[in-house]
Design a protein around this motif. Sequence first.
Motif, PDB file in Angstrom:
ATOM      1  N   GLY A  37       0.790  -1.224   0.000  1.00 13.33           N
ATOM      2  CA  GLY A  37       0.000   0.000   0.000  1.00 13.33           C
ATOM      3  C   GLY A  37       0.821   1.272   0.000  1.00 13.33           C
ATOM      4  O   GLY A  37       0.274   2.350  -0.184  1.00 13.33           O
ATOM      5  N   ASN A  38       2.130   1.164   0.187  1.00 15.40           N
ATOM      6  CA  ASN A  38       2.953   2.370   0.222  1.00 15.40           C
ATOM      7  C   ASN A  38       3.657   2.552  -1.121  1.00 15.40           C
ATOM      8  O   ASN A  38       4.570   1.812  -1.468  1.00 15.40           O
ATOM      9  CB  ASN A  38       3.976   2.269   1.354  1.00 15.40           C
ATOM     10  CG  ASN A  38       4.729   3.565   1.560  1.00 15.40           C
ATOM     11  OD1 ASN A  38       4.848   4.370   0.647  1.00 15.40           O
ATOM     12  ND2 ASN A  38       5.232   3.755   2.771  1.00 15.40           N
ATOM     13  N   VAL A  39       3.221   3.557  -1.847  1.00 11.41           N
ATOM     14  CA  VAL A  39       3.706   3.774  -3.208  1.00 11.41           C
ATOM     15  C   VAL A  39       5.203   4.096  -3.256  1.00 11.41           C
ATOM     16  O   VAL A  39       5.848   3.947  -4.296  1.00 11.41           O
ATOM     17  CB  VAL A  39       2.844   4.865  -3.898  1.00 11.41           C
ATOM     18  CG1 VAL A  39       3.195   6.257  -3.355  1.00 11.41           C
ATOM     19  CG2 VAL A  39       2.986   4.810  -5.411  1.00 11.41           C
ATOM     20  N   THR A  40       5.759   4.482  -2.115  1.00 14.50           N
ATOM     21  CA  THR A  40       7.202   4.755  -2.069  1.00 14.50           C
ATOM     22  C   THR A  40       8.004   3.503  -2.409  1.00 14.50           C
ATOM     23  O   THR A  40       9.103   3.577  -2.956  1.00 14.50           O
ATOM     24  CB  THR A  40       7.597   5.259  -0.660  1.00 14.50           C
ATOM     25  OG1 THR A  40       6.798   6.389  -0.367  1.00 14.50           O
ATOM     26  CG2 THR A  40       9.056   5.655  -0.602  1.00 14.50           C
ATOM     27  N   SER A  41       7.449   2.335  -2.088  1.00 13.74           N
ATOM     28  CA  SER A  41       8.148   1.080  -2.370  1.00 13.74           C
ATOM     29  C   SER A  41       8.429   0.922  -3.854  1.00 13.74           C
ATOM     30  O   SER A  41       9.547   0.608  -4.249  1.00 13.74           O
ATOM     31  CB  SER A  41       7.308  -0.112  -1.907  1.00 13.74           C
ATOM     32  OG  SER A  41       7.127  -0.104  -0.522  1.00 13.74           O
ATOM     33  N   ASN A  63      14.710  -1.178   1.866  1.00 14.82           N
ATOM     34  CA  ASN A  63      13.751  -2.238   1.566  1.00 14.82           C
ATOM     35  C   ASN A  63      13.257  -2.061   0.143  1.00 14.82           C
ATOM     36  O   ASN A  63      14.011  -1.593  -0.706  1.00 14.82           O
ATOM     37  CB  ASN A  63      12.598  -2.230   2.577  1.00 14.82           C
ATOM     38  CG  ASN A  63      11.874  -0.905   2.606  1.00 14.82           C
ATOM     39  OD1 ASN A  63      12.192  -0.003   1.853  1.00 14.82           O
ATOM     40  ND2 ASN A  63      10.911  -0.787   3.477  1.00 14.82           N
ATOM     41  N   GLU A  64      12.060  -2.434  -0.133  1.00 13.08           N
ATOM     42  CA  GLU A  64      11.460  -2.212  -1.439  1.00 13.08           C
ATOM     43  C   GLU A  64      12.217  -2.929  -2.539  1.00 13.08           C
ATOM     44  O   GLU A  64      12.286  -2.471  -3.653  1.00 13.08           O
ATOM     45  CB  GLU A  64      11.397  -0.706  -1.761  1.00 13.08           C
ATOM     46  CG  GLU A  64      10.527   0.085  -0.834  1.00 13.08           C
ATOM     47  CD  GLU A  64      11.314   0.648   0.337  1.00 13.08           C
ATOM     48  OE1 GLU A  64      10.662   0.929   1.354  1.00 13.08           O
ATOM     49  OE2 GLU A  64      12.522   0.808   0.255  1.00 13.08           O
ATOM     50  N   ASP A  65      12.814  -3.999  -2.198  1.00 14.66           N
ATOM     51  CA  ASP A  65      13.523  -4.748  -3.220  1.00 14.66           C
ATOM     52  C   ASP A  65      12.619  -5.884  -3.677  1.00 14.66           C
ATOM     53  O   ASP A  65      11.830  -6.387  -2.910  1.00 14.66           O
ATOM     54  CB  ASP A  65      14.795  -5.330  -2.613  1.00 14.66           C
ATOM     55  CG  ASP A  65      15.720  -5.859  -3.674  1.00 14.66           C
ATOM     56  OD1 ASP A  65      16.690  -6.517  -3.302  1.00 14.66           O
ATOM     57  OD2 ASP A  65      15.460  -5.636  -4.857  1.00 14.66           O
TER      58      ASP A  65
HETATM   59  C1  LIG Z   1       5.940   4.998   2.975  1.00 15.68           C
HETATM   60  O1  LIG Z   1       7.315   4.657   2.990  1.00 15.68           O
HETATM   61  C2  LIG Z   1       8.169   5.783   3.132  1.00 15.68           C
HETATM   62  C3  LIG Z   1       9.595   5.307   2.963  1.00 15.68           C
HETATM   63  O2  LIG Z   1       9.805   4.050   3.480  1.00 15.68           O
HETATM   64  C4  LIG Z   1       7.911   6.419   4.499  1.00 15.68           C
HETATM   65  O3  LIG Z   1       8.740   7.542   4.660  1.00 15.68           O
HETATM   66  C5  LIG Z   1       6.454   6.840   4.575  1.00 15.68           C
HETATM   67  O4  LIG Z   1       6.183   7.349   5.861  1.00 15.68           O
HETATM   68  C6  LIG Z   1       5.544   5.673   4.265  1.00 15.68           C
HETATM   69  N1  LIG Z   1       4.151   6.147   4.176  1.00 15.68           N
HETATM   70  C7  LIG Z   1       3.169   5.588   4.845  1.00 15.68           C
HETATM   71  C8  LIG Z   1       1.805   6.165   4.628  1.00 15.68           C
HETATM   72  O5  LIG Z   1       3.338   4.607   5.584  1.00 15.68           O
END
Ligand SMILES: *[C@@H]1O[C@H](CO)[C@@H](O)[C@H](O)[C@H]1NC(C)=O
Length: 381
Positions: A38-42, A76-78
């Motif tokens: 759910g975290n698009v940063t991944s 992470n995110e690998d």
């Molecule tokens: C999503 O991941 C990023 C980096 O790992 C982190 O900084 C951020 O707080 C996360 N967002 C949520 C909504 O968990």
Amino acid sequence: MFFTALLTAAVAVSASPVERQAKRAVLSLNHVSNITPGNVTSIKNIVNKGQARVNKINGVQAVGPAPDVGSGSVTNEDVSYVAPVSIGASNTWCGAQSSCEKTSTGKSTGDSVSVSYGSGSFSGTEYTDTVSFGGLSVSSQSIGAASTSSGFTSVDGIIGFGPVDLTEGTVSNTDTVPTFLDNLYKAGSIDTNVLGVYFSPESGSDSDDANGELTLGGTDSSKYTGSLTYHSKLTSGDASEYWGISIASFTYGSTTLASSASGIVDTGTTLIYIPTSAYNKFLSAAGGATDSSSGLARFSTKPTSNFTIKFGTTSYALTPAQYLVPTAQYSYYGLTSGKYYAWINDGGSSGVNVIIGQKFLENYYSVFDTTNSRIGFATAA
Ligand SMILES: *[C@@H]1O[C@H](CO)[C@@H](O)[C@H](O)[C@H]1NC(C)=O
Ligand SMILES: *[C@@H]1O[C@H](CO)[C@@H](O)[C@H](O)[C@H]1NC(C)=O
């Protein structure tokens, strides 16, 4: 204990046109990931990681748009394919998660080892020890025991499959370090210095299918259809230390995106990266733009044409279903429903700017042939 099968950093393959059934080993791969659901940063970090790899190949130190990529502190995110490995010990190395203890058969070489991958690294001491993988053993494999590492969170190390040139300069007092496959071949444990690789796409929303297979010392004809077509491995330029390949063209439907590119085939990279100009043409032909939150190419209307890569005179098509992120995985990656996202991304505007990554290799069986210095592909079964 798990090791990534990081095949670029490690692939060795040979090439008998005849499928060898004797003296080879087949082992299955599981697909794992450290995605934060759910975290698009991944997914953005995965996109950036491939770009960091391109920069590494081109010798660019300052990398990537994401601040955490260049520092080697990607945490992470690998997304990797891993295979269970039994070790008498284990640029094959161990110790990323916990210290890698010397076994009774291990011998320190007294040499130091240091390897940087572009988005991860390790350094430590080089040992020799027995390494067993897929039922095959090498009694005196050179192995790094990491004292420090970064960028490896779900695996403890790597079984390196070549090319061997990539090990140059990594171990003190050493020219190159023969890979596990090189040693198996030299010992006659496998018939050819070839690695066959099969990945299959995740099904539905599943993210950890047992869906891959490595064949050491040959290929597995049950994992592809039709015949294998081979392409020469590049022998000069920055891509030549890797599984470098020249690309005759990239097309989207009838639109030529690029001709004459060079790049690498990399089992350790998730996406497919093409030159910036080709990527921009792809976006305009398919009506998309780069999405700032995911870093992916995003479309409001579903693209309908094939994306085709031509190596030599052979075309390898990816259908929209193959190059678009499956909608069943949107919530996992934190993507927006009603939009479409592609696994094709921007590899940069100079130097080696193409990576043929997992999203291609999930659709085409690949063969890394060290003996004949060539790479083969066939339609995955
Ligand atoms: C999503 O991941 C990023 C980096 O790992 C982190 O900084 C951020 O707080 C996360 N967002 C949520 C909504 O968990
Ligand atoms: C797209 O590729 C698929 C798979 O190779 C092929 O069956 C199909 O005919 C191609 N479509 C077009 C329009 O070329």
